[in-house]
Design an enzyme around this catalytic site. Structure first.
Site, PDB file in Angstrom:
ATOM      1  N   CYS A  79       0.822  -1.206   0.000  1.00 17.88           N
ATOM      2  CA  CYS A  79       0.000   0.000   0.000  1.00 17.88           C
ATOM      3  C   CYS A  79       0.863   1.265   0.000  1.00 17.88           C
ATOM      4  CB  CYS A  79      -0.995  -0.055   1.160  1.00 17.88           C
ATOM      5  SG  CYS A  79      -2.450   0.946   0.846  1.00 17.88           S
ATOM      6  N   HIS A 164      -3.394  -5.048   1.788  1.00 20.30           N
ATOM      7  CA  HIS A 164      -2.682  -5.244   3.059  1.00 20.30           C
ATOM      8  C   HIS A 164      -2.645  -6.727   3.435  1.00 20.30           C
ATOM      9  CE1 HIS A 164      -2.267  -1.108   4.815  1.00 20.30           C
ATOM     10  NE2 HIS A 164      -3.178  -0.846   3.895  1.00 20.30           N
ATOM     11  N   GLU A 166      -0.916  -8.190   5.497  1.00 18.30           N
ATOM     12  CA  GLU A 166      -0.618  -8.375   6.929  1.00 18.30           C
ATOM     13  C   GLU A 166      -1.875  -8.301   7.792  1.00 18.30           C
ATOM     14  OE1 GLU A 166      -0.324  -5.674   5.258  1.00 18.30           O
ATOM     15  OE2 GLU A 166      -0.672  -3.912   6.516  1.00 18.30           O
TER      16      GLU A 166
END
Ligand code: GLN
Length: 181
Positions: A79, A164, A166
């Site tokens: 991002c 994202h 994560e």
């Protein structure tokens, strides 16, 4: 495996947790002293690229980091991290990016998609995300698309996602990154 995670701003803790679950040793990078520690790879997290870019310059990290990435340090940018690698900041990835590309209403959304080299049904959480308008080098390769737009790519040792990885409980993207070190 030792991974430095840029920890000036944004979602760095979530990356650290995923990397640790995969057995990597992780340290945070906030200063030139941190930067000089030995590392096998670098993660540039999501957040606000304008703020991160300014802090990178203030801390003196910008130029040494740019140089090592350009020289082949394996780097995962997600991002805002993708935006840092674009010509808007480091310029180590030859691509044109559109920031906040999905507008205000649709700025944040979740989907599943396939990512080349990673697998099918990869969870993709987009938060005020960019997308890649075009890749400008024959060395750059698109790895995933959503709605016809490129949302993941690689060039040399750099791997970027507009989403994202994560934030979802799926370790495949990070595992793929670590496997290439
Ligand atoms: N909109 C942010 C930027 O332009 C990126 C958002 C994110 O990292 N989730 O930097």
């Amino acid at each position: 495996m030792r991974i430095g995670v840029l920890a000036l701003q944004g979602a760095f803790v979530e990356h650290e947790q995923v990397l640790r679950r995969l057995g990597a040793e992780v340290f945070e990078i906030r200063s030139l002293g941190d930067w000089l520690r030995p590392k096998d790879g670098l993660v540039l997290p999501g957040g606000e690229s304008t703020v991160q870019g300014r802090l990178l310059r203030q801390t003196g990290l910008f130029e040494p980091m740019r140089r090592e990435i350009a020289a082949g340090l394996p780097t995962l940018g997600t991002c805002a991290g993708l935006i840092l690698l674009s010509p808007l900041h480091f310029g180590t990835m030859s691509m044109q990016v559109r920031r906040n590309a999905y507008g205000r209403q649709l700025g944040s959304f979740h989907t599943l998609g396939s990512v080349k080299g990673v697998g099918e049904d990869v969870p993709m959480t987009f938060i005020r995300a960019p997308y890649i308008e075009s890749l400008l080098s024959p060395q750059a390769e698109a790895l995933a698309w959503v709605g016809g737009r490129i949302v993941a790519a690689r060039q040399g040792r750099q791997l970027v996602t507009a989403f994202h990885p994560e934030l979802d409980n799926d370790l495949r993207l990070h595992s793929h990154f670590l496997a290439t070190l």
